[in-house]
Design an enzyme around this catalytic site. Structure first.
Site, PDB file in Angstrom:
ATOM      1  CB  ALA A  62     -23.242  47.555 132.060  1.00  0.00           C
ATOM      2  N   GLY A 103     -28.984  46.096 130.182  1.00  0.00           N
ATOM      3  CA  GLY A 103     -29.128  47.481 129.754  1.00  0.00           C
ATOM      4  C   GLY A 103     -29.554  47.517 128.458  1.00  0.00           C
ATOM      5  CD  GLU A 106     -32.374  48.224 132.553  1.00  0.00           C
ATOM      6  OE1 GLU A 106     -31.111  48.305 132.656  1.00  0.00           O
ATOM      7  OE2 GLU A 106     -33.010  48.561 133.527  1.00  0.00           O
ATOM      8  CD  GLU A 126     -29.689  43.663 134.430  1.00  0.00           C
ATOM      9  OE1 GLU A 126     -30.474  42.598 134.267  1.00  0.00           O
ATOM     10  OE2 GLU A 126     -29.887  44.625 133.675  1.00  0.00           O
TER      11      GLU A 126
END
Ligand code: NAD
Length: 696
Positions: A62, A103, A106, A126
């Site tokens: 992120a 992210g 991901e 995270e």
């Protein structure tokens, strides 16, 4: 350049993320990825797609600069980006180098194939911000590497090298030598030419025999290891959903758990700590302030601190000249350093070659002449102005122009030290914490005359040494010790009022500190405070410095080192045992001083100790000793064992609500005999509370 660079290599479209420094997945980048994907899908020439960040890094996750802003929630969100990639009719290959975290991983898991450099770093960190991967990571990673391995990565948050996943469904190829992109493009072209079936992890049926038993075992372990943090246990639940629920339902479970965590005080605290650490390194010096080079360091004094600081420098590859007044002290210091490195060598955390290199970087000396080439000197001699004066005069005479003169003093006036030299602009405080080679915190003390480039150089050096640095102004005790003195006063006041040491420690440890104030006192040695109080009493006759701890010291109870202090200790053991003798001493003390004992509950114990910190922190902020409230939190989280899940004393006060803190302080201040210096709300705190404001 566009934020997603688009280039054709034969029939392969290469989409390169270019959002420095780490390709954070902010709104513009997310939108850019979808646009580039659409362009590739619409172009009949394109047979396959490579998604990459180039040869250096893939994506760090992120965009932290966007955290908490409306743009972070703006569509396309990461889930939508990943869904678009996964649904692509043309093969999409992630080409991964460097960091591929959060992210970023991901995103890669949403691609049909993944090619990575062997040393790329893959992880879902995270949990370290009190969260869980919220864009499918908990559902896709188990389908790629199995339940156990995925759970371990998600709960620990630790990244792993790509090489470790060779042969798993996570990576289709590992590039051990040469460039990544040609290999990824070749793979993508082959996938198109051979019409390889597109691997969508969402369609993989997770085969996990014995999942229930394993997950129950994991739940128990994770809960026991994370008493104060909800995120690790929620990570287990999210991963469990990957085994028990269809993919889309699992995604919804993941999302719900993610949102739940986002709103916990623990996650707010961890995110605060993350940003606070970044903010602490920002200095109010003019942009572009030049830095001085620090190629060689001189250290004066090879005692507890000097030896530790020498190791810190050698660990960072900086050559050190270590100076002592006497040969025995120098030998002792070098023996300590060697012994510490030997212990690390034995544990296998240092190779024999590294062991030799580190020792070779430290040159012992008795002569100031050896400091002629040093760019920085750190003084760590006895805490006495007389001794420091001798040292600083000698340093001033011998060190080259432009060299920085630093002191590790804990309590002496840095400005007075600076005035001992002809170059006060070059003098600064570098307050390391003990053991210096272990503790992360460094207080950088900025004197009235300290030059901006000296400050900026110290901050850069701190980074190189692997320290978390906070700038403090000059005052008694700087940020950390000045506040801890108030905490100590509050703890001692609790004993006067009726609490016992074990009761106070229990309440503070339940709050989350690793050790309560009295266990801490026993570990540090009660004789230190006793000596200080005796000095203060001699200097200020008529003022009362007496403390119940004096009576323990008079009885020879100095803490762990004498086998007794606030607690008693069995020979060779360190677990504190409550001692009826201490209770007797305390009761006698109360009787002699006319204190009546009342019952005090755990809530009030925590309020008194922590609000005493907060109140002094507010004064420190108002006086400009600390630049920001979050700097104070960084000091407490990294130097004083303040629980991470509370985010530091100032953040904790914000969470409690400043009006509540002020109300409690006023209640304590109104008690007969209360010390106003301790309990009267600091003006800044009172003002913020009245205005509905907060520290952070
Ligand atoms: P220490 O007594 O362990 O070491 C001091 C060393 O300085 C001794 O080895 C001594 O031989 C040497 N020394 C004395 N006079 C000297 C001189 N004129 N020239 C060269 N060497 C000389 O003390 P320490 O605990 O390492 O503390 C050093 C400084 O660091 C003090 O200012 C102290 O306040 C500060 N400090 C200590 C701690 C801690 O927890 N110990 C933490 C932070 C800062």
């Amino acid at each position: 350049m566009r934020i997603v660079d688009y280039a054709m290599h034969g029939g392969c479209a290469v989409l390169t993320l270019t959002n420095p420094p780490v390709n954070g997945l902010g709104f513009d980048l997310r939108r850019g990825i979808v646009a580039a994907l659409d362009q590739a899908l619409a172009d009949a020439q394109v047979r396959a797609i490579v998604l990459t960040g180039g040869e250096k890094l893939f994506c760090g996750g992120a965009d932290v600069r966007e955290f908490g802003s409306p743009r972070s929630g703006q569509e396309p969100g990461l889930l939508a980006v990943i869904a678009a990639i996964e649904a692509s009719s043309k093969p999409v290959v992630a080409a991964i180098a460097g960091v591929c975290l959060g992210g970023g991983l991901e995103l890669a898991l949403g691609c049909h194939f993944r090619v990575a450099k062997a040393d790329a770093s893959l992880g879902l960190p995270e949990v370290k911000l009190g969260l869980l991967p919220g864009a499918g990571g908990t559902q896709r990673l188990p389908r790629a590497i199995g339940l156990e391995a995925a759970l371990d990565m998600i709960v620990s948050g630790r990244p792993r090298p790509a090489a470790r996943f060779e042969g798993s469904a996570l990576l289709d190829a590992v590039v051990k030598e040469g460039e990544l992109l040609p290999a990824a493009i070749a793979f993508a072209e082959r996938a198109a030419a051979e019409k390889m079936p597109l691997k969508r992890l969402r369609d993989v049926k997770l085969n996990a025999p014995g999942a229930d038993a394993f997950l129950q075992f994991a739940r128990n372990n994770v809960k026991a290891a994370n008493r104060f943090l909800p995120a690790p246990a929620q990570c287990v639940e999210a991963v469990a959903a990957s085994a028990s629920q269809p993919f889309d339902e699992g995604l919804r479970t993941e999302r719900a758990l993610f949102i739940g965590l986002m709103n916990t005080p623990e996650s707010r605290a961890l995110r605060h700590a993350f940003f606070a650490e970044r903010a602490a390194s920002k200095l109010d010096v003019p942009a572009g302030t030049p830095l001085r080079e620090v190629r060689q360091v001189g250290i004066i004094g090879a005692g507890t601190m000097g030896a530790g600081i020498a190791m810190v420098c050698a660990n960072a590859g900086i050559p050190v000249v270590l100076l002592e007044a006497k040969q025995e002290a120098l030998d002792r210091g070098m023996a300590t350093i060697r012994g510490n490195y030997e212990a690390t060598l034995k544990k296998g955390r240092l190779s024999p070659a590294q062991f030799e290199q580190r020792l070779a970087l430290i040159t012992p000396t008795l002569s100031y002449d050896a400091l002629r080439d040093a760019d920085l000197a750190v003084e760590a001699v006895f805490e006495s102005m007389e001794v420091k004066e001798k040292v600083f005069r000698a340093l001033d005479a011998v060190m080259k122009p432009g060299a920085i003169l630093a002191s590790n003093t804990s309590a002496l006036d840095l400005d007075a030290i600076a005035r001992l030299t002809q170059r006060p602009r070059d003098v600064i405080g570098l307050h390391f914490f003990s053991p210096a080679n272990v503790m992360r915190l460094l207080e950088i003390v900025r004197g009235a005359a300290t030059a901006p480039d000296v400050l900026a150089t110290a901050m850069q050096l701190a980074r190189k040494l692997g320290k978390v640095a906070v700038v403090s102004g000059v005052c008694d005790g700087f940020i950390g010790n000045r506040m801890i003195a108030r905490y100590g006063e509050a703890a001692s006041g609790l004993i006067n009022q009726g609490a016992l040491p074990q009761q106070v420690d229990k309440a503070i440890e339940a709050f989350g500190l690793a050790m309560g104030p009295f266990r801490m006192g026993d570990m540090a040695g009660l004789d230190i405070g006793w000596a200080i109080r005796k000095r203060q009493a001699a200097a200020q006759p008529g003022k009362d410095f007496a403390d119940v701890a004096d009576r323990l010291c008079e009885a020879g109870r100095f803490g762990q080192k004498t086998g007794a202090g606030w607690y008693r200790y069995e020979p060779g053991r360190r677990d504190p045992l409550p001692d009826p003798e201490v209770t007797r001493v305390i009761e006698q003390w109360r009787a002699d001083r006319g204190h009546t004992a009342c019952k005090i509950d755990a809530t009030e114990i925590v309020e008194r100790c922590i609000y005493a910190l907060v109140n002094e922190g507010a004064r420190i902020l108002e006086e400009g000793i600390a630049q920001r409230a979050s700097d104070i939190d960084v000091v407490y989280l990294n130097g004083y064992g303040f629980p991470l899940h509370r985010g530091g004393p100032m953040k904790y006060a914000d969470e409690v609500g400043l009006p509540n803190v002020v109300r409690a302080l006023r209640r304590f201040a109104a008690e007969p005999g209360a010390n106003p210096a301790l309990w009267a709300p600091a003006p800044l705190l009172a003002r913020l509370a009245a205005e509905g404001g907060s520290f952070n």
